[in-house]
Design an enzyme around this catalytic site. Structure first.
Site, PDB file in Angstrom:
ATOM      1  N   LYS A 321       0.827  -1.209   0.000  1.00  0.00           N
ATOM      2  CA  LYS A 321       0.000   0.000   0.000  1.00  0.00           C
ATOM      3  C   LYS A 321       0.866   1.265   0.000  1.00  0.00           C
ATOM      4  O   LYS A 321       2.023   1.239   0.417  1.00  0.00           O
ATOM      5  CB  LYS A 321      -0.919   0.009   1.237  1.00  0.00           C
ATOM      6  CG  LYS A 321      -1.932  -1.129   1.236  1.00  0.00           C
ATOM      7  CD  LYS A 321      -3.005  -0.897   0.179  1.00  0.00           C
ATOM      8  CE  LYS A 321      -3.969  -2.058   0.096  1.00  0.00           C
ATOM      9  NZ  LYS A 321      -3.431  -3.209  -0.640  1.00  0.00           N
ATOM     10  N   ASP A 322       0.255   2.372  -0.453  1.00  0.00           N
ATOM     11  CA  ASP A 322       0.948   3.652  -0.543  1.00  0.00           C
ATOM     12  C   ASP A 322       1.572   4.059   0.789  1.00  0.00           C
ATOM     13  O   ASP A 322       1.038   3.757   1.860  1.00  0.00           O
ATOM     14  CB  ASP A 322      -0.031   4.755  -0.959  1.00  0.00           C
ATOM     15  CG  ASP A 322      -0.603   4.524  -2.332  1.00  0.00           C
ATOM     16  OD1 ASP A 322      -0.223   5.259  -3.248  1.00  0.00           O
ATOM     17  OD2 ASP A 322      -1.433   3.611  -2.485  1.00  0.00           O
TER      18      ASP A 322
END
Length: 683
Positions: A321-322
């Site tokens: 994930k970011d």
């Protein structure tokens, strides 16, 4: 971001900024019901500041797989039908599970872990074992073994043990040091003489899965003496692990009958591998939802591992994930109880993480095992692309952009976070060095510092200047797990080719292959751009397409090469066109795009078949990725940045309004890439 890459829509777009703060970019993984308990449909994970009640219900049964029924085995009751995992009354068992194609999941896993050629050799060995049994060749059955070769990585070995046994329940796997050996399972053959082969196969899969509180039921059997023989067989072979009991059940003719039900003993079992070849020690798996802010997924795992006293490889997740965002994703950690995970909650909040929804789980998660992601994004500082454009209706331009992308989709590029946006060395460069087996170069790229003065980059700078691995180790913070694992091996073996190879082997397989996948992703991005620039949205002869919906993007036999008559008839749409992620087991387009792949890989000194790095146990078979993707459940609204000021119907004041967007994307799709298509600018 993607400066020379293509767009699929033609609207003008607008400018704006994202990720002004982590709360402007919220990512929530959409969970898959089959793998998470207590969920009736795919939906975003619960997002709440409170830890949700624990789930203590037993693990769901795995979906039943469609099999070809074997004739009744010798010694069995010829009137008995094939068995299944039907449970007695009161047992938690799900009916009407979706059928899966036989061996599809396990076969794909084996191809990925072993490579296609070794997987085919294993298939041949399995067939030979079965043939020897059919010929009653006892000497051949007991002596034949097959080596899968050395598998140094512990987690890879565990995955391989499981994948082999799930596809071939009649085989045993064993490890001799790091070498994996496969042979026929005499216990499987003996049980086949008592019940049908389907029942035997299902029983050994149940036994290998070791799901807590799970049960297995043999088919109803009215022959008391025969039931007694089955009871005795299980007691003799697996008595320390299993217990059996006969229950009265209703058979297919609605008549009362008796069925043998098997379950795991309640006490914790321990010890070495039993005669049946199965590990008797049960690991604890705890599932949770990780909320993180301004942290990379692997960095967050490093912090959690250091606090819990386990290895990063004990954590599993379905996707990266970011960093510059607030993200929510399910994770599973091995060898940690729910109570222990709760204890560290407050400490983790100080490091940018919150832990929600803690409960016991059945097994690890796997990369890609997710339904998709839900995004809530705020775009601030809205403005036109140029001053010459300032008289245009910005609100109308935003509406036009949203409508276009919702209808036509976006180019399915990998986003900048895949490569390490803004870093001096990007992850794909390390991946290329690994593929070329330039181990020392890969290590030095890995330790290339950023232009900042902080403990991590100072340690990297010191190591590159001195090659003093021990000194660099002492300078690194505890949570930099990958760096520390690599440095420990370099301190022991030296900063030469052999030492660097052992250093890379010292970090988990999932982390090693991450860099190689980054390189493959970069090539795919360039290929997609080239394909759209020379052919546009027209499907042409030599393109690769998937003609069926919801197919696995790993299967070569589902990829079709477009013919000239099909091009003339406009049989396929651009939404069905896929491009290969480079690997050793994929086919390439037979048009100019295929030639482009060959020239591009040659430029990087890579041959078409060179996607196995044996010294690092890296095997890259390749897969296929659609050129275009669609956005789902899109909604948006505009909000004034100044309290008490409304938004006029026909005109927006630049920079005074923010755009709030909500949408869902399929797995491995990037919101930043979708926004690039909407806004027509690099972010």
């Amino acid at each position: 971001m993607l400066p020379s890459f293509s767009y699929v829509t033609r609207h003008t777009g607008f400018r704006g900024t994202i990720k002004n703060s982590p709360s402007d970019f919220v990512v929530t993984e959409i969970e898959v019901p089959e793998h998470l308990q207590g969920v009736s449909r795919a939906e975003p994970l619960q997002r709440t500041g409170e830890v949700l009640p624990e789930r203590s219900s037993p693990c769901p049964q795995q979906p039943k797989k469609r099999r070809v029924e074997a004739p009744p085995a010798a010694g069995g009751d010829p009137g008995r039908a094939g068995g299944g995992c039907s449970a007695p009354p009161g047992t938690n068992h799900r009916e009407s599970e979706p059928d899966l194609k036989p061996g599809l999941k396990e076969g794909g896993m084996l191809d990925s872990l072993l490579g296609k050629s070794m997987s085919e050799l294993l298939n041949k060995f399995a067939c030979d074992v079965k043939d020897a049994w059919d010929l009653e060749n006892n000497a051949d059955c007991s002596s034949r073994e097959f080596s899968l070769g050395p598998v140094p990585d512990k987690k890879t070995r565990a995955d391989l043990h499981s994948a082999v046994r799930q596809k071939f329940p009649f085989l045993l796997t064993a490890s001799k040091d790091s070498e994996m050996i496969v042979k026929g399972n005499a216990d499987y053959r003996e049980l086949c003489r008592l019940v049908t082969e389907k029942e035997t196969s299902d029983f050994f899969k149940f036994l290998d899965a070791k799901l807590e509180n799970a049960t297995f039921s043999f088919e109803p059997d009215g022959n008391k003496e025969h039931r007694k023989i089955v009871h005795h067989f299980i007691s003799r072979k697996f008595g320390k692990l299993l217990e059996t009991k006969s229950f009265t059940v209703t058979d297919v003719n609605d008549q009362p009958n008796v069925s043998i039900v098997v379950r795991f003993r309640e006490k914790r079992w321990s010890g070495k591998r039993s005669a049946g070849g199965f590990q008797e020690k049960q690991d604890v798996y705890t599932a949770f939802t990780l909320q993180k802010e301004n942290l990379e997924t692997l960095e967050a795992i490093g912090l959690l591992a250091a606090e819990l006293g386990v290895l990063p490889s004990d954590f599993s997740y379905t996707g990266i994930k970011d960093k510059k965002a607030i993200t929510y994703q399910p994770m599973v950690v091995k060898k940690v109880t729910p109570e222990r995970l709760k204890e560290i909650g407050n400490k983790m909040e100080n490091k940018g993480m919150k832990i929600h929804n803690i409960h016991l789980a059945c097994q690890h998660l796997k990369l890609g095992q997710l339904k998709g992601n839900h995004f809530d994004i705020v775009v601030r500082d809205l403005k036109h692309h140029s001053h010459d454009d300032s008289s245009a209706d910005l609100k109308k331009r935003i509406s036009e952009a949203m409508e276009n992308v919702e209808i036509k989709g976006f180019v399915n590029y990998y986003g900048p976070q895949r490569f390490g946006q803004g870093q001096n060395v990007q992850t794909d460069q390390i991946g290329l060095a690994l593929l070329n087996e330039k181990m020392v170069k890969a290590v030095k790229l890995f330790f290339t510092p950023e232009d900042t003065d902080d403990p991590v980059n100072n340690a990297k700078r010191y190591f590159l200047q001195t090659e003093d691995a021990k000194g660099a180790l002492g300078m690194l913070p505890e949570f930099k797990v990958r760096e520390k694992m690599l440095l420990r091996a370099l301190h022991r073996y030296g900063v030469n080719h052999e030492g660097c190879t052992k250093g890379w082997l010292n970090i988990p397989h999932s982390m090693r292959i991450f860099y190689v996948h980054a390189y493959c992703s970069k090539i795919w991005n360039e290929a997609a751009s080239y394909r759209l620039q020379i052919y546009g949205s027209k499907v042409v002869e030599g393109d690769l397409v998937f003609s069926e919906q919801d197919e696995s993007y790993f299967l070569n036999d589902k990829v079709h090469v477009v013919t000239a008559p099909e091009e003339s008839a406009n049989k396929y749409s651009i939404n069905q066109v896929v491009l290969p992620m480079v690997g050793h087991s994929i086919k390439y387009p037979s048009n100019k795009v295929g030639q482009w792949y060959r020239e591009r890989l040659s430029k990087d000194e890579l041959q078409m078949c060179k996607f196995r790095v044996s010294p690092l146990q890296l095997n890259i078979p390749g897969c296929y990725r659609p050129i275009l993707k669609n956005i789902q459940n899109l909604s948006y609204f505009l909000q004034s940045n100044e309290e008490g000021i409304g938004i006029e119907d026909n005109h927006l004041t630049e920079s005074k309004v923010s755009l709030h967007i909500s949408f869902d994307l399929d797995p491995s799709c990037y919101a930043t890439v979708c926004l690039r298509e909407i806004m027509k600018c690099d972010l």
